[in-house]
Design a protein around this motif. Sequence first.
Motif, PDB file in Angstrom:
ATOM      1  N   MET A  68       0.829  -1.233  -0.056  1.00  0.00           N
ATOM      2  CA  MET A  68       0.143  -0.057   0.002  1.00  0.00           C
ATOM      3  C   MET A  68       0.945   1.380   0.173  1.00  0.00           C
ATOM      4  SD  MET A  68      -2.948  -1.245  -0.188  1.00  0.00           S
ATOM      5  CE  MET A  68      -3.998   0.215   0.223  1.00  0.00           C
ATOM      6  N   ILE A  69       2.106   0.978  -0.067  1.00  0.00           N
ATOM      7  CA  ILE A  69       3.041   2.373   0.198  1.00  0.00           C
ATOM      8  C   ILE A  69       2.952   3.351  -1.058  1.00  0.00           C
ATOM      9  CG2 ILE A  69       5.068   1.593  -1.195  1.00  0.00           C
ATOM     10  CD1 ILE A  69       6.563   2.559   1.479  1.00  0.00           C
ATOM     11  N   PHE A 234      -9.553 -10.265  -2.779  1.00  0.00           N
ATOM     12  CA  PHE A 234      -8.791 -10.336  -1.634  1.00  0.00           C
ATOM     13  C   PHE A 234      -8.575 -11.658  -1.018  1.00  0.00           C
ATOM     14  CE2 PHE A 234      -9.491  -5.679  -1.489  1.00  0.00           C
ATOM     15  CZ  PHE A 234      -8.245  -5.102  -1.420  1.00  0.00           C
ATOM     16  N   GLU A 238      -5.429 -13.805  -0.549  1.00  0.00           N
ATOM     17  CA  GLU A 238      -4.847 -14.114   0.797  1.00  0.00           C
ATOM     18  C   GLU A 238      -4.320 -15.819   0.809  1.00  0.00           C
ATOM     19  OE1 GLU A 238      -7.755 -13.232   3.332  1.00  0.00           O
ATOM     20  OE2 GLU A 238      -6.810 -13.165   5.436  1.00  0.00           O
ATOM     21  N   VAL A 251       1.174  -7.465   1.449  1.00  0.00           N
ATOM     22  CA  VAL A 251       0.184  -7.299   2.356  1.00  0.00           C
ATOM     23  C   VAL A 251       0.218  -6.370   3.321  1.00  0.00           C
ATOM     24  CG1 VAL A 251      -0.981  -8.777   4.024  1.00  0.00           C
ATOM     25  CG2 VAL A 251      -0.045  -9.778   2.307  1.00  0.00           C
ATOM     26  N   THR A 252       1.535  -6.487   3.756  1.00  0.00           N
ATOM     27  CA  THR A 252       1.793  -5.403   4.866  1.00  0.00           C
ATOM     28  C   THR A 252       2.926  -4.267   4.694  1.00  0.00           C
ATOM     29  OG1 THR A 252       3.565  -6.668   5.960  1.00  0.00           O
ATOM     30  CG2 THR A 252       1.032  -6.799   6.659  1.00  0.00           C
ATOM     31  N   GLY A 253       3.426  -4.361   3.580  1.00  0.00           N
ATOM     32  CA  GLY A 253       4.539  -3.483   3.274  1.00  0.00           C
ATOM     33  C   GLY A 253       5.781  -3.974   3.717  1.00  0.00           C
ATOM     34  N   GLN A 254       6.890  -3.202   3.451  1.00  0.00           N
ATOM     35  CA  GLN A 254       8.387  -3.859   3.735  1.00  0.00           C
ATOM     36  C   GLN A 254       8.686  -3.894   5.293  1.00  0.00           C
ATOM     37  OE1 GLN A 254      10.459  -1.078   1.009  1.00  0.00           O
ATOM     38  NE2 GLN A 254      10.829  -2.788  -0.325  1.00  0.00           N
ATOM     39  N   VAL A 312      -5.160  -1.698  -6.232  1.00  0.00           N
ATOM     40  CA  VAL A 312      -4.709  -2.940  -5.580  1.00  0.00           C
ATOM     41  C   VAL A 312      -5.356  -4.066  -6.248  1.00  0.00           C
ATOM     42  CG1 VAL A 312      -4.915  -3.986  -3.415  1.00  0.00           C
ATOM     43  CG2 VAL A 312      -4.088  -1.747  -3.373  1.00  0.00           C
ATOM     44  N   PRO A 313      -6.705  -4.047  -6.597  1.00  0.00           N
ATOM     45  CA  PRO A 313      -7.055  -5.183  -7.347  1.00  0.00           C
ATOM     46  C   PRO A 313      -6.510  -5.514  -8.468  1.00  0.00           C
ATOM     47  CG  PRO A 313      -8.902  -3.605  -6.599  1.00  0.00           C
ATOM     48  CD  PRO A 313      -7.776  -2.791  -6.187  1.00  0.00           C
TER      49      PRO A 313
END
Lengths: 939, 75
Positions: A68-69, A234, A238, A251-254, A312-313
């Motif tokens: 998401m960055i 999503f 996952e 998912v969460t970024g680096q 993102v999709p």
Amino acid sequence: MSFSPWEVLAAILAYMGFLFLVALWAERRAKAGVNPSNNPLIYTLSLAVYCTAWTYYGSVGKAATSGMIFLAIYLGPTLGMLFWWVVLRRLVRVKSVHHLTSIADLISLRYGKSQAVGALVTLMILVGITPYLALQLKAMVLTLKILTLYQVDSVLYRYYGQEGSWLYMHMGGLIAVMMIIFTIVFGVRRLDPTERHQGMVMAVAVESVVKLLAFLTVGVFVTYYLYDGFGQIFKLFERLTHSPHVPSQMVTGQPSSSYLVWMSYLVLSMSAVAFLPRQFHVAVVENFDERHIATASWLFPVYMLLINIFVVPVAMAGLLWGYPLKEADTFVLRLPLDQNFPWLALLAFLGGFSAATAMVMVSTMTMATMVTNHLLIPLLQLVRRLNFLRRRLLQCRWVAVALIILLAYWFQWEVGWAEFLVDMGIISFAAILQLAPSILGGLFWRRGNRAGALMGLAAGFLVWAYTMLFPIAVKVKWLPDSLLEQGPWGLAFLAPDHLFGVTALDPLSNAVFWSLFFNLGFYLLGSLACQQGEQEQRLAQEFTGAAGLGLSLAQVEQGEPFIDLNQKLAGFERVLLDYLEPASARKMIDLCLGQLKLQGLDRITVIQLAELNQMLENQLAGSIGAASAATALRRFPLFTPEEARALASVYAQVLTSLRVSPQELKRKIDYYQEKEELLRRESDLLLHSKRLLEEKLESMDRLARSLAHEIRNPVTAIGGLTHRLLRRGDASGGDPEYLNKILSGVRSLERIVSEVRAYADLPMPVLAPQDLGMLLGRLGEKYSRRAQAAGVELTLEGQAGQKDQVQAWIDRGQVEKILRVLMDNALEAMPQGGRLTLGLVSDGREASISVTDTGVGIPAEDLPFLFDPLFSTKADAVGMNLAIAKRIANEHRGELSVESTPDQGSTFRLVLPLSPEGPGLASHAAPAPSREHEPLSIT
Amino acid sequence: MPRPTRKWNGPALGVLVFLVGLLLFSWPFWSAPAYRAPGFLFVFLFVVWIGLILVLWLMARAELRSSPPPGQEED
């Protein structure tokens, strides 16, 4: 299915042709006075030039590789928008006053109109933006190749092709040439002193709509056609989080140092959205109404949200589809192509093309302006041999456009093969961040000066280049790898990626932190250590006071009072007392306060203070002359520096609203002042002629009176002596017949003299309200018997004879005299009988009295002379009655006219105003007499 | 719809919203394990973003009301 290169080129040309027509239409409408670009929606869409090919393709790539960055690039501007109303509005006002043409212009102006600062900023921008332009060119070349050469090969994809074809070999050059042509055609067709390009703004707005719609269409296609919505994508994704080809950062970024990168992105994008040259151009230079900023502050984030909602999709879908991570930038095109939706792919391509061309056009245009204004022109001033170029500035700009795009093309050619080019945008953002201290410091810190700006900009730029450009040079093998690994000359603490041995920072945060640190540090140091020049001081005050120090702009705009009126009045009174008695001075002030409705107020606005000053000056000029009054009031320090700044801000607002330059406004004022002066002279001339005419008439009256007097005495004597001779019979030897003729002539002369005297001695009317209906009724009653005797039917029409219907301010005796003359004439005109009508109508402003007979009428050739003195068609008449009637009507500000047809009759019409008009008549107005309420009966 | 009052404009509110926005968008805040599900993270960021846009809209509306165009009365 894929498109041939020529088909795609044709589509591009058709699309750009359409945009050109849109631009032409906007320019023509603007010339016609209806500027379609002066609209908050268009303004917002033009700001969306922020979303380039980097957004369009790069966001998906970034989302696929770093999670998401990518969103920080858009969240930062959204947070920054909270301050746009304050910062950007101030910039727009400064632009309106100084006619700024670029961000380099702004910074050089603030720091004492320094050419050195302007040149440095231009160089920084040129170097900083070139990679960004290169990225756009690369995106265009790459996507064009994909669209034309792409073929599905089983589950794998690749693009094949006619890689040896001429078009393929020269695609990059061709696109660069196209961009040069488009930029010149849309933005540099002519030199515009305001540097406003309504047509280009409209084209950019249309491109913003196209790229948004195209991306949304692809997003909907991927999310709702290929999958069953966000939830399914999503969920499927996952399940793959442990797949080796799906990065966990999706998912969460680096996990490491991501926070610093995220914050760096936020800070960089906050500054970039306002200070990138193209953003500054569309947001400030092209701004027509500062109120558009308020609309854009929420509508532009809406645009950014919409264009990012499917990022993102699409990234997840590409990864789910098995595309390699390193080619994530192309997912937007590949997904529709793989599903055999070539037209959707073409739409996606045009969206990306729009994003890239808009950025290239606006950036190159504004950079070309900076290059010519801040690099070329100072050079021309130094080198006299190049003076001939001063008259070729437009052509110089075209060359600058070509050079800038070719430089970007060279950069993408040399460096474009490196996969990190996708991050070039953020490198440019970091370059632009170096401008922020000088701009914000210049706007809000009065002590910020040229030395500080030069030192800060230079230090920040050098550190930026060292920490961001040198690593690229290493990666493309222009510099040895050891520079990054061991630092220059083996000094590890100077390694560009980890300056001063700080290893906790990632390369981007390292560059942002250190460049900003040195930039800000030197800016403060230089500003505190060096003094400002006089001009720089004035400009600093102007910039920092554009919204007033300690004084909210809103106060000025809302007209909120902040000036102590009593304090100002005391000052005014002191000035007036030098010339007037205390009572007169007080009276003059009270008069002005009353007219401006300021009585009883404690505080007033700066505009009210200026009006009060002007009115007092005008009043005082009536006593001591305009020049002396102006000098007298100038001695009184009317505006404090704070109030003067507020007033300057108001004038800046006025200039913004009028959309004229200060010089143009002055020219217009001069023109109208000249016109006013001409009209005043003409008016003086007319007044002079009127006075001469009045004097002439007055002298004619005096002459007539004198003549009448002088003639009357001998005529009376001749008449008396003739009578005596007649009484003596023939004792004197005279013939009685001749004596009778003499006597008749004398009587005639006596009548003429008497009527001429009556005309010359006609008194001014004494006005009083009278019931015209009753007046006519009584007149009709008086004439009824005589009319009956002459066989004339007398009738009243309209409101004649009706009580309390028409009231008029008249001299009753004089108006009755007119009516008697008209009635007598009418009866005389009907020796065989007929019909006499006395009419009265009123429209609320005027009363029209008509006297109509069915008599012999008046010959047409006599009508023009009918009201002239001594004109008569009757042998025994003097011909003064109608002249007297006409004069009385004129003295009442009324009108007496006639219409007549021989053998059918005549109508005399007397029009009188109902109320006294003008001071001339009002001064003669008498108190209203008591009204008579007598019954009316005509038999 | 209620008319926004003057409290929606002014620099103080801008600074406050900026700080709150920065906190909500800060990495440590939403990189906690509870937020690791990609769907949740996505929804969280966009919902906060929409909220921020709403605040911007209210502020812009208040600013526009307090500075009517020349010649137009404030409604």
